[in-house]
Design a protein around this motif. Sequence first.
Motif, mmCIF file in Angstrom:
data_model
loop_
_atom_site.group_PDB
_atom_site.id
_atom_site.type_symbol
_atom_site.label_atom_id
_atom_site.label_comp_id
_atom_site.label_asym_id
_atom_site.label_seq_id
_atom_site.Cartn_x
_atom_site.Cartn_y
_atom_site.Cartn_z
ATOM 1 N N SER A 1 0.868 -1.168 0.000
ATOM 2 C CA SER A 1 0.000 0.000 0.000
ATOM 3 C C SER A 1 0.909 1.223 0.000
ATOM 4 C CB SER A 1 -0.948 0.023 1.207
ATOM 5 O OG SER A 1 -0.213 0.126 2.421
ATOM 6 N N PHE A 2 0.364 2.356 -0.404
ATOM 7 C CA PHE A 2 1.228 3.521 -0.600
ATOM 8 C C PHE A 2 0.502 4.776 -0.148
ATOM 9 C CE2 PHE A 2 3.364 6.782 -3.229
ATOM 10 C CZ PHE A 2 4.682 6.513 -2.873
ATOM 11 N N ASP A 3 1.142 5.535 0.742
ATOM 12 C CA ASP A 3 0.585 6.790 1.238
ATOM 13 C C ASP A 3 1.120 7.932 0.377
ATOM 14 O OD1 ASP A 3 -0.048 9.139 2.679
ATOM 15 O OD2 ASP A 3 -0.124 8.017 4.558
ATOM 16 N N ALA A 4 0.343 8.312 -0.618
ATOM 17 C CA ALA A 4 0.803 9.308 -1.581
ATOM 18 C C ALA A 4 1.036 10.673 -0.936
ATOM 19 C CB ALA A 4 -0.222 9.437 -2.710
ATOM 20 N N THR A 5 0.211 11.037 0.029
ATOM 21 C CA THR A 5 0.373 12.346 0.678
ATOM 22 C C THR A 5 1.674 12.403 1.457
ATOM 23 O OG1 THR A 5 -2.030 12.612 0.838
ATOM 24 C CG2 THR A 5 -0.669 13.979 2.280
ATOM 25 N N GLU A 6 1.975 11.335 2.208
ATOM 26 C CA GLU A 6 3.237 11.280 2.938
ATOM 27 C C GLU A 6 4.418 11.302 1.981
ATOM 28 O OE1 GLU A 6 4.012 10.841 6.491
ATOM 29 O OE2 GLU A 6 2.030 11.748 6.581
ATOM 30 N N ALA A 7 4.327 10.543 0.911
ATOM 31 C CA ALA A 7 5.434 10.442 -0.044
ATOM 32 C C ALA A 7 5.693 11.779 -0.738
ATOM 33 C CB ALA A 7 5.146 9.354 -1.071
ATOM 34 N N ALA A 8 4.643 12.453 -1.167
ATOM 35 C CA ALA A 8 4.826 13.749 -1.822
ATOM 36 C C ALA A 8 5.276 14.814 -0.838
ATOM 37 C CB ALA A 8 3.526 14.174 -2.506
ATOM 38 N N GLY A 9 4.905 14.637 0.424
ATOM 39 C CA GLY A 9 5.234 15.639 1.433
ATOM 40 C C GLY A 9 6.712 15.791 1.707
ATOM 41 N N ILE A 10 7.531 14.792 1.372
ATOM 42 C CA ILE A 10 8.967 14.894 1.640
ATOM 43 C C ILE A 10 9.689 15.748 0.604
ATOM 44 C CG2 ILE A 10 8.964 12.609 2.717
ATOM 45 C CD1 ILE A 10 10.601 11.678 0.181
ATOM 46 N N LEU A 11 9.015 16.093 -0.498
ATOM 47 C CA LEU A 11 9.657 16.859 -1.563
ATOM 48 C C LEU A 11 9.778 18.323 -1.162
ATOM 49 C CD1 LEU A 11 7.732 15.381 -4.618
ATOM 50 C CD2 LEU A 11 9.982 14.697 -3.763
ATOM 51 N N ASN A 12 10.891 18.923 -1.475
ATOM 52 C CA ASN A 12 11.110 20.333 -1.177
ATOM 53 C C ASN A 12 10.521 21.176 -2.307
ATOM 54 O OD1 ASN A 12 11.992 22.686 0.046
ATOM 55 N ND2 ASN A 12 14.058 22.538 -0.788
ATOM 56 N N GLU A 13 9.209 21.235 -2.323
ATOM 57 C CA GLU A 13 8.479 21.916 -3.380
ATOM 58 C C GLU A 13 7.347 22.746 -2.786
ATOM 59 O OE1 GLU A 13 9.304 22.021 -6.424
ATOM 60 O OE2 GLU A 13 10.701 20.342 -6.668
ATOM 61 N N PRO A 14 6.859 23.730 -3.534
ATOM 62 C CA PRO A 14 5.692 24.489 -3.069
ATOM 63 C C PRO A 14 4.490 23.564 -2.855
ATOM 64 C CG PRO A 14 6.746 25.600 -4.913
ATOM 65 C CD PRO A 14 7.391 24.247 -4.808
ATOM 66 N N LYS A 15 3.556 24.038 -2.058
ATOM 67 C CA LYS A 15 2.382 23.245 -1.706
ATOM 68 C C LYS A 15 1.640 22.753 -2.942
ATOM 69 C CE LYS A 15 -2.011 23.496 0.797
ATOM 70 N NZ LYS A 15 -2.935 24.360 1.582
ATOM 71 N N LEU A 16 1.501 23.610 -3.959
ATOM 72 C CA LEU A 16 0.758 23.232 -5.165
ATOM 73 C C LEU A 16 1.435 22.074 -5.891
ATOM 74 C CD1 LEU A 16 -1.669 23.880 -6.947
ATOM 75 C CD2 LEU A 16 -0.238 25.555 -8.168
ATOM 76 N N VAL A 17 2.772 22.082 -5.932
ATOM 77 C CA VAL A 17 3.503 20.994 -6.581
ATOM 78 C C VAL A 17 3.326 19.700 -5.794
ATOM 79 C CG1 VAL A 17 5.778 20.176 -7.297
ATOM 80 C CG2 VAL A 17 5.173 22.583 -7.589
ATOM 81 N N LYS A 18 3.414 19.769 -4.467
ATOM 82 C CA LYS A 18 3.220 18.577 -3.645
ATOM 83 C C LYS A 18 1.825 17.996 -3.854
ATOM 84 C CE LYS A 18 6.414 19.707 0.139
ATOM 85 N NZ LYS A 18 6.583 19.799 1.586
ATOM 86 N N GLU A 19 0.822 18.862 -3.964
ATOM 87 C CA GLU A 19 -0.545 18.383 -4.174
ATOM 88 C C GLU A 19 -0.671 17.669 -5.518
ATOM 89 O OE1 GLU A 19 -2.806 21.933 -3.722
ATOM 90 O OE2 GLU A 19 -2.911 21.792 -1.520
ATOM 91 N N CYS A 20 -0.051 18.229 -6.561
ATOM 92 C CA CYS A 20 -0.077 17.580 -7.875
ATOM 93 C C CYS A 20 0.656 16.248 -7.831
ATOM 94 C CB CYS A 20 0.555 18.481 -8.925
ATOM 95 S SG CYS A 20 -0.451 19.890 -9.408
ATOM 96 N N ALA A 21 1.815 16.219 -7.162
ATOM 97 C CA ALA A 21 2.579 14.976 -7.054
ATOM 98 C C ALA A 21 1.787 13.915 -6.314
ATOM 99 C CB ALA A 21 3.912 15.242 -6.362
ATOM 100 N N ALA A 22 1.128 14.304 -5.217
ATOM 101 C CA ALA A 22 0.332 13.351 -4.449
ATOM 102 C C ALA A 22 -0.822 12.797 -5.281
ATOM 103 C CB ALA A 22 -0.197 14.018 -3.176
#
Length: 325
Positions: A159-180
Amino acid sequence: MVFGVELAVHDFGFVDPIDSQALWHALVEEVEGPTLTFMRPNSAYVSLGMHRHVREIDEAVIRMRGLPVLRRYVGGGPVYLDQNQLFFQVYLPKSMAVGPHALLLTRLLSPAVSAFRAIGVDAILDEHGEISVGRRKLCGHGAGEIGSGVVVVGNCIESFDATEAAGILNEPKLVKECAARLMARYVGPPEPMKAGETFTEAAVEAYCDLFGATTVVGIPARAYEGRLAEVRAGLTDPAFVAGNDLGLTPPDRLEVIKVRAGVLLLVGKGKDWLAIAIITFGELEELTVACATCDLVGKEAVDFLATGDEVGGAFLRRLSGLTGV
């Protein structure tokens, strides 16, 4: 691919995050024949590829979550790893790892596909070299030569927690949301699953077939314990984790974030604007530009970037190179 009558196998079970990296780093230099290991981290952590900059990860978020950060000796970007991922590693001495790299990697990953099928997942090794079901990546993998050995490392994603995984990226909030959002669509199984003994037993059988092995033997402790303490110290050395003296290039104002092979985020950071393009399998799915006074999509976003600064022009050229349009 026939090498002999023995396959060395060891299942380490749950291990500390550092040992989920250090064990295979130590073993790859000591193997004398085909070898297969399994392990699972007992808690979450962040792993950074050998040639990637520490500025790619959000150190404030990582500290808040209490996540260890480890740099590995093989390539790839920053990834979030946890106990819902069963790691497997396949090792060969360099003398046995013959043939083109891409073909060797395909051969060494194919038995893992059989193991996924054994747990009821209709997995394939797709045209991008990923183990997937449909368009969803089931297994991240890396490969490298370390010392006298070659290793392919993979993770069976239960299983994969996309929000946690994207949250480690040093990116603006909008980029993290798109990645998640993209990770939720393209990483991990459609429904949570358990691998456990079924996956490991099927993998052992499939790798025995690959190597022509008729006997499975254990890995003696001497094959890795003598090197393990040294590897642990090297992997946790603050200078190594930070990337000092590795010749790393800090992230630029134009970045490509890989969600899985074929699924990318192109990110451009102008003086007062942020551009994000979602590219899925060579097609531009979405293009947005956000700034203090506007939110633009599609052609309006293209026009803004075309008449903007040099970063905007570079963004459009890179976008064209990735999509052909």
